[in-house]
Write an enzyme that holds these catalytic residues in place. Structure first.
Site, short mmCIF file in Angstrom:
data_model
loop_
_atom_site.label_atom_id
_atom_site.label_comp_id
_atom_site.label_asym_id
_atom_site.label_seq_id
_atom_site.Cartn_x
_atom_site.Cartn_y
_atom_site.Cartn_z
N ASP A 36 -8.88 16.39 -15.87
CA ASP A 36 -9.12 14.99 -16.17
C ASP A 36 -8.80 14.81 -17.66
OD1 ASP A 36 -10.20 12.53 -16.93
OD2 ASP A 36 -11.89 12.66 -15.56
N TYR B 39 -17.56 13.82 -16.23
CA TYR B 39 -17.91 12.42 -16.01
C TYR B 39 -18.94 12.33 -14.87
CZ TYR B 39 -17.15 7.44 -15.13
OH TYR B 39 -17.33 6.09 -14.96
N LYS C 102 -9.39 3.45 -19.48
CA LYS C 102 -9.73 3.86 -20.83
C LYS C 102 -8.50 3.78 -21.75
CE LYS C 102 -13.45 4.56 -18.49
NZ LYS C 102 -13.83 5.84 -17.92
N ARG D 84 0.84 -1.21 0.00
CA ARG D 84 0.00 0.00 0.00
C ARG D 84 0.87 1.26 0.00
NH1 ARG D 84 -1.72 2.45 4.34
NH2 ARG D 84 -1.94 0.60 5.63
C1 LIG Z 1 -14.26 6.39 -16.71
C2 LIG Z 1 -13.94 7.78 -16.33
C3 LIG Z 1 -13.66 8.14 -15.00
C4 LIG Z 1 -13.75 7.14 -13.86
O1 LIG Z 1 -12.85 6.11 -13.99
P1 LIG Z 1 -13.05 4.60 -13.45
O2 LIG Z 1 -11.79 3.94 -13.85
O3 LIG Z 1 -14.27 4.06 -14.10
O4 LIG Z 1 -13.23 4.71 -11.97
C5 LIG Z 1 -13.31 9.44 -14.76
N1 LIG Z 1 -13.27 10.37 -15.74
C6 LIG Z 1 -13.54 10.07 -17.02
C7 LIG Z 1 -13.47 11.12 -18.06
C8 LIG Z 1 -13.89 8.77 -17.36
O5 LIG Z 1 -14.17 8.48 -18.63
#
Ligand SMILES: *Cc1c(COP(=O)(O)O)cnc(C)c1O
Length: 393
Positions: free
Chosen positions: A183, A111, A208, A58
């Site tokens: 983000d 998101y 992603k 961790r």
């Molecule tokens: C999918 C996504 C998230 C969250 O991510 P997870 O891996 O599903 O927890 C945050 N921001 C954007 C733009 C996303 O597409």
């Protein structure tokens, strides 16, 4: 290998790699929860931070660090922290920089859960937020209060494809000592580098594009400097948002092909967007690579390419949209994005269904909006699949 002076593709393959005792070409997975100390003094030195080494997963693990170092280098940041999911990365930023009495400004179409959690859990911690259309910088200016501490951007934003001028937003925020987090999930560092445009923190859902193979969930936060990194690190290590070594290893492998995957997906997306724009059953298409996108020029300036995400509206609204989704055969009817396979989904009934219809409309998410994450299949097959499905609309 020191890859600091190497190009982006060389960094994708080699950044973060370290010499392994056995000379393995690919570093092994340190699938261990804990690490042995050589003796009591060694353990004491590690805990005191007087010697570099590993204590407990961790708190740090070579496999996770390899990925963190690679992504930090690709984003031109100081250091990065891998997290169990993208949402863990989002909450790491919120918890590190927002305290009782603080205020945050964000984009109205971020998101879904990034906004949902802020409006559900954080008011109880004494944190306020204002959601505005950040694609118009005046709205950010107007939303600033004396207690504003964080500007949280997502660009292009999910799923309206709205693009915020990062440099412009940073200039406004920094004048008031407000931190800027971006983000960068939709672009990845291959298409956009927010830290180079002045952002303080960058985060990703590595689920992603960064991993790109739809086989892990993960996130990462990258800090511009040591001070910000230390604040983020406290949260990840003590709240327990850390990654798992196996998840980190798979992600490091996926990352190697980021540029060639995006090149292909983007090439396909441009053709798919043009096909959709000329289709009689399609009302509108939002794709940063089309001249019809309201921020086409800004996208060209800020992003290396338009990416592989397309939103479009089908004539006939909700019912037509559902018919399209029920009649695709190649594209998977699934949420998520940025993988090698084409995915199609319907935000009004899926990702953004927890918002009220009014809140969705205010954020530009109409009932007929369909979101497409274009994969790396043969583009003729993707287009034929959509053409067939659209015939039912
Ligand atoms: C999918 C996504 C998230 C969250 O991510 P997870 O891996 O599903 O927890 C945050 N921001 C954007 C733009 C996303 O597409």
């Amino acid at each position: 290998m020191n890859t600091k002076d190497k190009g982006f593709n060389s960094k994708l393959i080699h950044a973060g790699a370290y010499e392994d005792a056995n000379g393995s070409a690919v570093n092994p997975i340190y699938q261990t929860s804990t690490f042995k100390f050589k003796n009591a003094d060694h353990g004491a030195r590690l805990f005191a931070g007087e010697e570099k080494g590993y204590i407990y997963t961790r708190l740090g693990n070579p496999t996770i660090e390899e990925l963190e170092n690679a992504v930090a280098e690709l984003e031109n940041g100081y250091k990065a922290l891998g997290t169990s999911s993208g949402m863990a990365a989002v909450n790491t930023v919120y918890l590190a920089f927002l305290k009782k009495g603080d205020h945050m400004i964000s984009h109205n179409a971020v998101y879904g859960p990034s906004r949902g959690v802020m409006e559900t859990l954080y008011p109880g911690l004494g944190v306020e937020s204002t959601y505005v259309d950040c694609t118009d910088l005046d709205n950010i200016k107007k939303a600033i209060k004396p207690n504003t501490k964080l500007l949280y951007l997502e660009t292009p934003a999910n799923p309206t494809m709205g693009i915020t001028d990062i440099e412009g937003a940073v200039a406004i925020a920094h004048e008031q000592n407000i931190l800027v987090c971006v983000d960068n999930t939709f672009c990845s560092p291959y298409l956009q580098k927010p830290i180079n445009m002045g952002a303080d923190i960058v985060l990703h859902s590595m689920t992603k594009f960064i991993n790109g193979h739809a086989d892990i969930v993960g996130g990462i936060v990258i800090a511009k400097n040591e001070e910000l990194y230390n604040k983020l690190k406290y949260v990840v290590l003590n709240v327990g948002f850390n990654m798992d070594p196996h998840q980190a290893w798979l992600t490091r492998r996926g990352l190697k092909t980021l540029a060639i995957r995006i090149d292909r997906a983007q090439e396909n997306a441009i053709k798919v967007a043009q096909f959709l724009e000329s289709h009689p059953k399609v009302d509108w298409v939002l794709f940063p690579g089309l001249k019809s996108h309201p921020q086409y020029e800004l996208a060209k300036k800020q992003m290396k390419g338009p990416g592989a995400m397309i939103s479009f509206g089908v004539k006939g609204g909700l019912e037509s949209g559902k018919k399209v989704m029920d009649n695709v055969h190649l594209a998977l009817l699934a949420v998520s994005l940025g993988g090698i396979e084409t995915l199609i989904q319907h935000p009004a009934s899926m990702t953004h269904s927890k918002l009220t219809k009014e809140a969705r409309e205010k954020a530009g998410i109409s009932d007929e909006l369909i979101r497409l994450s274009v994969g790396i299949e043969d583009v003729d097959d993707i287009i034929a699949d959509l053409d067939h499905a659209l015939s039912f609309a």
